[in-house]
Enzyme design. Structure first.
Site, short mmCIF file in Angstrom:
data_model
loop_
_atom_site.label_atom_id
_atom_site.label_comp_id
_atom_site.label_asym_id
_atom_site.label_seq_id
_atom_site.Cartn_x
_atom_site.Cartn_y
_atom_site.Cartn_z
N CYS A 1 -14.22 12.68 13.49
CA CYS A 1 -13.29 11.56 13.71
C CYS A 1 -12.34 11.94 14.85
CB CYS A 1 -12.44 11.28 12.46
SG CYS A 1 -13.34 11.09 10.92
N CYS B 1 -12.87 11.19 18.73
CA CYS B 1 -12.47 9.90 19.31
C CYS B 1 -10.98 9.64 19.13
CB CYS B 1 -13.22 8.74 18.65
SG CYS B 1 -14.99 8.74 18.98
N HIS B 2 -10.44 9.99 17.94
CA HIS B 2 -9.09 9.55 17.58
C HIS B 2 -8.00 10.58 17.81
CE1 HIS B 2 -10.99 6.01 15.88
NE2 HIS B 2 -11.67 6.73 15.00
N CYS C 1 -16.80 3.55 9.64
CA CYS C 1 -16.72 4.29 10.90
C CYS C 1 -17.54 5.57 10.78
CB CYS C 1 -15.26 4.59 11.21
SG CYS C 1 -14.98 4.99 12.93
N CYS D 1 -0.34 -8.48 -14.30
CA CYS D 1 0.52 -7.68 -13.42
C CYS D 1 1.86 -8.39 -13.26
CB CYS D 1 -0.09 -7.54 -12.02
SG CYS D 1 -1.85 -7.24 -11.95
N CYS E 1 5.06 -8.01 -15.78
CA CYS E 1 5.92 -6.84 -15.62
C CYS E 1 6.55 -6.78 -14.23
CB CYS E 1 5.13 -5.56 -15.85
SG CYS E 1 4.86 -5.19 -17.58
N ARG F 1 -5.05 2.98 -8.86
CA ARG F 1 -3.85 2.56 -9.59
C ARG F 1 -4.11 1.29 -10.40
NH1 ARG F 1 -0.96 2.74 -12.60
NH2 ARG F 1 1.29 3.01 -12.75
N CYS G 1 -3.79 0.91 -14.53
CA CYS G 1 -3.00 -0.15 -15.17
C CYS G 1 -3.88 -0.97 -16.12
CB CYS G 1 -2.40 -1.06 -14.11
SG CYS G 1 -0.61 -1.00 -14.07
#
Lengths: 253, 148
Positions: free
Chosen positions: A67, A70-71, A106, A169, A172, A210, A214
């Site tokens: 990666c 290129c980055h 990618c 969700c 709460c 996450r 939940c």
């Protein structure tokens, strides 16, 4: 007569109050010592996952390319504004693409290697590393045009009661943020700190991890990590926090 | 003939009033009350008190302040329960615990004995079961009724 005039005024009052409350990062609900842990650039336990992601970012793939080729070695050629816009609509695939999926695509396209598992540790580590680069950037998810239907689908999921506990969700995180439950302060459930280190599990969790945690607490059958449902929910959840600064890796209970 | 009819009626009524093997008993609210005990069960306040403060069962403590010695409050999502037995009839207490959404459609309180058909995507271990059984509901209601 009086009664009917009174009702629209009451509704307006509610709408104004909701707007005035505004979006608040989960950071604002933390105890001072937990904030200090997140702010500590050596002590934040989520940074281990950033380091793990950076190492993968610099490691050559099947065709010898990394990666970083290129980055930039530290990802410095990545556009941090673009990172803050995920999930984005992919015109070619005609669906929203999350940051984690963009990294996976990618890798399989440019490195010619086997696709990383969406739910695997490597994809999570790379996502944590890349989103960490955009720390401080305001979340800016597009919700118009082709994204509107996905935002709406996510909003609907956010408002659906799940599981034997039968809570959405929304109940709460829209209605009770700041109040207490099981000795913890409920937050708005904003995602700007994700992937975040969770004190409760001792692990780093992205949005889908996450959501699963939940839903499990609600005694519901969670959707799969990387599923269209969770992608729509991520679109809604991220856009709901538009304007909040990215904190990756956040520290949360 | 009369005997068979009686048996049939008795069966039908026990199906309606009794709890199934998962502990669910169908119920009917009248106004803001469920006047009849679920499944015809008799509640035990001492058991109800244990359920209310047990994190794996009722876990009332997660959101409500309970008038129990030595228990620290963990939450304030719901109102304190001290004196609730003096403010509500037993039938109202029962409906509050069974299905709080009858009072407030947007409530955050779990449905401890909601109709199973209104639940979405219940996880396998809990599928087909109410959060609390008919007996447990009656135990909790019996304890709440003592809080005067």
């Amino acid at each position: 007569m009086m009664r009917w005039r009174f009702i629209p005024l009451t509704l307006l009052g509610i709408a104004l109050t909701a707007g005035a409350a505004g979006v608040r990062s989960g950071y604002e609900y933390l105890l001072p010592e937990t904030r200090a842990l997140q702010d500590d650039d050596f002590g934040n336990p989520g940074l281990a996952m950033v380091d793990e992601g950076r190492a993968l970012f610099q490691r050559a793939g099947a065709n010898g390319k990394a990666c970083a080729d290129c980055h930039g070695t530290g990802g410095e050629r990545l556009d941090v504004h673009a990172i803050a816009r995920y999930p984005v609509f992919d015109q070619e695939r005609k669906r929203p693409i999350t940051l984690r999926e963009r990294i996976r695509l990618c890798r399989s396209e440019k490195q010619a290697g086997p696709a990383l598992s969406y739910a695997g540790r490597k994809a999570l580590a790379l996502e944590t590393f890349v989103r960490h680069l955009a720390r401080g950037q305001p979340v800016a998810v597009e919700i118009g045009g082709p994204m509107a239907a996905h935002y709406e689908a996510g909003r609907k999921l956010f408002h659906t009661r799940w599981g034997q506990v039968d809570i959405a969700c929304h109940q709460c995180h829209d209605n009770h943020a700041g109040q207490h439950f099981r000795g913890q302060t409920l937050t708005q459930g904003q995602t700007n700190g994700l992937p975040a280190y969770r004190l409760a599990t001792g692990e780093v969790a992205g949005a889908h991890e996450r959501f699963r945690q939940c839903m499990h607490k609600l005694r519901a059958e969670p959707f799969a990590i990387g599923s269209p449902e969770f992608i729509d929910l991520e679109v809604y959840a991220n856009a709901r926090g538009n304007g909040l600064p990215i904190e990756t890796p956040g520290v949360r209970y | 003939m009369a005997c068979a009819l009686f048996l049939l009626l008795a069966l039908a009524s026990s199906r309606f009033a009794g709890a199934d093997e998962a502990g669910y008993a169908s119920w009917r609210a009248r106004g803001f009350e469920i006047p009849e005990p679920l499944g015809g069960r008799k509640g035990d306040p001492a058991r109800g008190r244990a359920i209310a403060s047990d994190g794996a069962r009722g876990n009332c403590l997660a959101c409500h302040r309970l008038p129990l010695e030595g228990l620290e409050a963990q939450g304030d999502l719901g109102p304190p329960l001290a004196g609730i037995g003096a403010r509500q009839t037993v039938g109202m207490l029962r409906l509050h615990v069974v299905d709080q959404s009858r009072f407030n459609p947007d409530t955050v309180m779990p449905g401890f004995h909601r109709r199973p058909e209104r639940l979405h995507r219940v996880g396998k271990p809990w599928r087909g079961r109410p959060f609390l059984t008919a007996q447990q509901i009656e135990d909790v209601v019996a304890w709440l009724a003592t809080l005067k």
